[in-house]
Scaffold this motif. Structure first.
Motif, mmCIF file in Angstrom:
data_model
loop_
_atom_site.group_PDB
_atom_site.id
_atom_site.type_symbol
_atom_site.label_atom_id
_atom_site.label_comp_id
_atom_site.label_asym_id
_atom_site.label_seq_id
_atom_site.Cartn_x
_atom_site.Cartn_y
_atom_site.Cartn_z
ATOM 1 N N UNK A 14 -25.881 9.923 -21.460
ATOM 2 C CA UNK A 14 -25.324 10.700 -22.672
ATOM 3 C C UNK A 14 -24.095 10.447 -23.086
ATOM 4 N N UNK A 15 -23.842 10.790 -24.547
ATOM 5 C CA UNK A 15 -22.564 10.660 -24.797
ATOM 6 C C UNK A 15 -21.357 11.222 -24.207
ATOM 7 N N UNK A 16 -20.147 10.631 -24.145
ATOM 8 C CA UNK A 16 -19.107 11.304 -23.741
ATOM 9 C C UNK A 16 -17.998 11.350 -24.960
ATOM 10 N N UNK A 17 -17.800 12.316 -25.446
ATOM 11 C CA UNK A 17 -17.156 12.437 -26.573
ATOM 12 C C UNK A 17 -15.588 12.179 -26.470
ATOM 13 N N UNK A 18 -14.900 12.087 -25.456
ATOM 14 C CA UNK A 18 -13.610 11.663 -25.456
ATOM 15 C C UNK A 18 -13.508 10.136 -25.669
ATOM 16 N N UNK A 19 -14.576 9.545 -25.560
ATOM 17 C CA UNK A 19 -14.432 8.026 -25.952
ATOM 18 C C UNK A 19 -14.402 7.858 -27.307
ATOM 19 N N UNK A 20 -13.693 6.593 -27.862
ATOM 20 C CA UNK A 20 -13.967 6.285 -29.197
ATOM 21 C C UNK A 20 -15.455 5.863 -29.261
ATOM 22 N N UNK A 21 -15.818 5.683 -30.790
ATOM 23 C CA UNK A 21 -17.156 5.456 -31.280
ATOM 24 C C UNK A 21 -17.931 4.158 -30.437
ATOM 25 N N UNK A 22 -16.906 2.990 -30.467
ATOM 26 C CA UNK A 22 -17.341 1.779 -29.712
ATOM 27 C C UNK A 22 -17.519 2.262 -28.420
ATOM 28 N N UNK A 23 -16.313 2.712 -27.498
ATOM 29 C CA UNK A 23 -16.525 2.829 -26.039
ATOM 30 C C UNK A 23 -17.510 3.736 -25.661
ATOM 31 N N UNK A 24 -17.630 4.648 -26.625
ATOM 32 C CA UNK A 24 -18.963 5.696 -26.298
ATOM 33 C C UNK A 24 -20.084 4.715 -26.377
ATOM 34 N N UNK A 25 -20.625 3.770 -27.147
ATOM 35 C CA UNK A 25 -21.722 3.155 -27.136
ATOM 36 C C UNK A 25 -21.649 2.041 -26.057
ATOM 37 N N UNK A 26 -20.707 1.533 -25.609
ATOM 38 C CA UNK A 26 -20.653 0.424 -24.397
ATOM 39 C C UNK A 26 -20.891 1.462 -23.204
ATOM 40 N N UNK A 27 -20.363 2.780 -23.207
ATOM 41 C CA UNK A 27 -20.599 3.504 -22.131
ATOM 42 C C UNK A 27 -22.193 3.725 -21.815
ATOM 43 N N UNK A 28 -22.778 4.378 -22.923
ATOM 44 C CA UNK A 28 -24.202 4.856 -23.039
ATOM 45 C C UNK A 28 -24.921 3.416 -22.772
ATOM 46 N N UNK A 29 -24.720 2.208 -23.125
ATOM 47 C CA UNK A 29 -25.434 1.078 -22.966
ATOM 48 C C UNK A 29 -25.274 0.703 -21.206
ATOM 49 N N UNK A 30 -24.117 0.732 -20.601
ATOM 50 C CA UNK A 30 -23.705 0.224 -19.469
ATOM 51 C C UNK A 30 -23.550 0.963 -18.325
ATOM 52 N N UNK A 31 -23.210 2.237 -18.634
ATOM 53 C CA UNK A 31 -22.926 3.294 -17.145
ATOM 54 C C UNK A 31 -24.332 3.296 -16.800
ATOM 55 N N UNK A 32 -24.192 3.412 -15.315
ATOM 56 C CA UNK A 32 -25.485 4.124 -14.633
ATOM 57 C C UNK A 32 -24.826 5.301 -13.736
#
Ligand code: CMC
Length: 424
Positions: free
Chosen positions: A182-200
């Motif tokens: 799920x998105x984490x909104x303390x991230x910037x837009x690009x960070x949030x995308x990378x987090x949703x892509x690559x976090x496990x």
């Protein structure tokens, strides 16, 4: 007022000229058919201005690209993607307060409705993420009121930008069988995308700054490109008063084709094919020149640029920098450089003014960032989203706007009588 004269069957018609702020000039042919009975003929719209627009300026001969007057070279290195999105959609750069308001609104809409997650269960793991993206964007109109009331438009623009990264990342997670992040909104837009892509869930994920910077630049370079195939599609569909989500979904489908945004995936497949075939790039240049062979150098050539695509220039440099910083040594980058070197000095490419376009080097950067090949065109779509939205909004607010409806030259049978089936 300056005019153009057209002679049709010995009669002369005087047509007004339309002149843009960069002195681009068009002949206004709107009244030509009514006056003379003839239409203009321009398959592929290579010489047709379908609208006037204040968003993006391109001079293809000089290799110039500007969003709302700002050179792409400045935006690419000094702006954040959401700043550029705001610029395209609102027509001006945001102040700090504007930006905080905009990102705050986006953060309120990054999740998709829980029920929409069920759609992903129905897609096979092999589904192309571009098909998923277009379906999910279209499906947004089943969840949110998608009218042309300004309040609905403004809210849906925010929803679309906010949810697009979530949909894109979920489609990737689905394809590799991992749980959605799920998105984490303390991230910037690009960070949030990378987090949703690559976090496990089992591991902590730190967004690598170099990857984030590269993504920011790539999205900016893709953010708009005036009346290209997908943007013209968005305007075409929207001209029937179709909704924002319907129009953008159509644009995503138009982008998916290999001659348009799909080229970034095809470039990597081509480079891999050359590598697997022994790395003889000369052989593939020869194939591209052979008119009996359907093969084309993917990532080369452009309808508008007859000079080096300014986006490709920036990406060529970025490819070197990003791969260096990440310590990646990609043999495909060597093949790409060799291919470019040969093509830029080959008469066939020189005469036709064929240069690397935005898709030639972008895939190599995406690969180094860990983004899988079938997601490349989705990355293009995420970048192009504010451009599509800006054009849709501009079209909707045009008081002289009309449904887009080209004419044709009919070449089929002339009238003939129907023979009943039993007698045929
Ligand atoms: N490889 C070999 N020959 C080419 C190529 C190429 N990539 N691109 C154009 N040509 C030739 C073409 O065969 C034609 O030759 P001739 O005059 O002898 O018939 C001449 O150059 C003009 O090409 P065209 O197809 O009439 O040009 P177009 O404006 O209709 O097409 C294009 C533009 C981008 C579709 C085309 O250059 C192409 O297919 N390139 C490869 C696909 C690609 O990289 N697409 C991404 C475009 S940039 C990102 C975007 O905006 O989507």
């Amino acid at each position: 007022m300056s005019t153009a004269k057209v002679r049709v069957n010995d009669r002369e018609y005087e047509l007004p000229l339309v002149v843009g702020s960069e002195k681009e000039t068009g002949v206004d042919v709107r009244k030509l058919r009514a006056a003379s009975g003839v239409i203009t003929y321009d398959p592929g719209y290579g010489n047709t201005g379908s609208c006037s627009s204040g968003i993006t300026f391109i001079d293809g001969e000089k290799g110039i690209l500007r969003y709302r007057g700002y050179p792409i070279e400045q935006l690419a290195v000094s702006a954040r993607f959401l700043e550029v999105a705001y610029l395209l959609i609102e027509g001006r750069l945001p102040t700090q307060d504007d930006f905080a308001g905009f990102t705050g609104r986006l953060n309120g809409h990054t999740m998709i409705h829980e029920d929409m997650k069920k759609f992903f269960e129905g897609y096979p793991p092999t589904a192309h993420p571009m098909a998923i993206l277009s379906m999910m964007v279209s499906a947004l109109s089943t969840y949110y009121r998608d009218t042309r009331a300004p309040a609905d438009i403004n809210l849906n623009i925010v929803r679309l930008i906010a949810k697009a990264i979530t949909i894109a990342a979920f489609s990737y997670k689905k394809s590799i069988g991992q749980p959605f992040v799920y998105p984490l909104n303390h991230f910037t837009y690009t960070e949030n995308f990378l987090h949703m892509m690559f976090a496990v869930p089992a591991e902590e994920y730190q967004v690598p700054a170099v990857v984030d910077e590269a993504l920011n630049m790539l999205l900016i370079l893709h953010a708009d490109h005036e009346q290209n195939c997908s943007t013209a599609t968005v305007r075409m569909v929207g001209s029937s008063e179709a909704s924002l989500f319907a129009s953008i979904s159509a644009g995503i489908n138009a982008l998916s084709g290999p001659l348009h945004g799909g080229a970034n995936q095809k470039v990597i497949e081509m480079l891999q094919r050359i590598l697997d075939d022994g790395g003889d790039h000369q052989k593939y240049v020869a194939k591209a020149k052979d008119k009996e062979d359907a093969f084309r150098l993917m990532g080369f050539g452009h309808r508008v640029y007859k000079n080096y695509d300014p986006r490709a220039r920036l990406l060529k440099q970025a490819a070197d920098d990003v791969l260096d910083s990440l310590g990646v040594n990609d043999p495909l980058l060597d093949i790409a450089r060799q291919l470019e070197e040969v093509a830029l000095h080959d008469d066939y490419f020189v005469e036709r003014k064929l240069y690397p376009n935005v898709d030639f080097y972008s895939g190599i950067i995406y690969r180094a960032m860990g983004i899988p090949t079938n997601m490349f065109t989705v990355m293009f779509a995420l970048g192009r989203l504010p451009g599509w939205i800006a054009h849709w909004k501009e079209m909707v607010s045009d008081p002289h706007g009309r449904i887009h409806r080209p004419r044709q030259i009919y070449t089929g049978e002339t009238e003939r009588g129907l023979v009943p089936m039993a007698e045929r």
